[in-house]
Design a protein around this motif. Sequence first.
Motif, short mmCIF file in Angstrom:
data_model
loop_
_atom_site.label_atom_id
_atom_site.label_comp_id
_atom_site.label_asym_id
_atom_site.label_seq_id
_atom_site.Cartn_x
_atom_site.Cartn_y
_atom_site.Cartn_z
N ILE A 122 44.46 42.27 35.38
CA ILE A 122 43.48 41.24 35.72
C ILE A 122 43.57 40.95 37.22
O ILE A 122 44.66 40.80 37.77
CB ILE A 122 43.71 39.95 34.91
N GLY A 131 39.93 37.21 38.18
CA GLY A 131 39.66 37.08 36.75
C GLY A 131 38.93 38.25 36.13
O GLY A 131 38.47 38.16 34.98
N PRO A 143 44.05 33.81 36.83
CA PRO A 143 42.84 33.00 37.00
C PRO A 143 42.37 32.41 35.68
O PRO A 143 42.49 33.04 34.62
CB PRO A 143 41.82 34.01 37.56
N SER A 162 39.41 32.06 34.62
CA SER A 162 38.33 32.85 34.03
C SER A 162 38.83 34.05 33.27
O SER A 162 38.07 34.69 32.56
CB SER A 162 37.36 33.31 35.12
N ALA A 163 40.13 34.41 33.44
CA ALA A 163 40.68 35.56 32.73
C ALA A 163 40.82 35.27 31.26
O ALA A 163 40.98 36.16 30.46
CB ALA A 163 42.03 35.93 33.31
#
Length: 326
Positions: A202, A225, A323, A325-326
């Motif tokens: 990631i 992410g 992150p 968003s990951a």
Amino acid sequence: MLGRWLALRRRGVMGINERNGDYVLRYNRRHLYPLVDDKLLTKERAIRAGIQVPDLYASVESEHGINAFLRSLDQYHDFVIKPSQGAGGDGILVITDRFDHFYRTAGGRLLTEDDIKHHLSNTLSGMYSLGGHRDRAMVEYRVTPDSVFGAISYEGVPDIRIIVLCGYPVMAMLRLPTRQSQGKANLHQGAIGVGVDLATGITLEGTWHNQVIQRHPDTANRVAGVQLPDWNGFMEIAAGCYELTGLGYLGVDLVLDKDKGPLMLELNARPGLNIQIANDAGLGSRCAVVERHMEALAAAGETETPSKRISYCQQHFASDILPVSA
């Protein structure tokens, strides 16, 4: 100034003198350098070892072979011409299509066959080679980037660099082309470096002109992410390049093709240090961990397979904070 230097040392940040003296000179025997400085030698050796690389279509080493060389390319509509001993992306010509008797470049220019011959002649003369020595030209498959890069890259082909110490992948970075870099994944020409978590693949934050950034300057999308597909495939190729070359300190450059998956592009025996900014981590401290591990294995009379080396690094060098968003 001294305080800043001490702070960097405490974080295990590697400087260029440390890289050269403690790693490049120590682990890379000089007679092995041609295996990485000559891209054609690297590719031929990788093919024999079963390492996935962009297909080699043809090569030429003298002017009198240029006409036959061009005829061998008649069956291909797109390809990449490279100097075998080039550096920094100089001399690379990307052909994306044919138009009547013209060759269309990645930038949209139309070249004649005489233009291509002139470029090849310059390449063979050593115009783009390290030290200006006579060179060979090679033509290979044109990589088409995976769609995962669509939102975070400007044209060109993003690549992944993994720093490997004696077969142990210690740090990784995604390099994204920008408008300023003219579609090239070269940090010195304005590309972005983005850290990559070794455990998951990631992406982390990025660096642009040595400044930390969160968004791509051309697309305005966040660079962190993003899950790189087939991450273990990248790690396996990188770890295997130690056995391929015998060089202990390497930068392994890879690409992700939309059809072929991870491919090894080239190797570098003197990889740069910007990767530390992209990962907000020090190469020196990670290399020291691996060296202590190797010393313990040697004392016990043991060695590790590439898969074991990968597992060790993924356990010890996983990012502390991924992150959201990951």
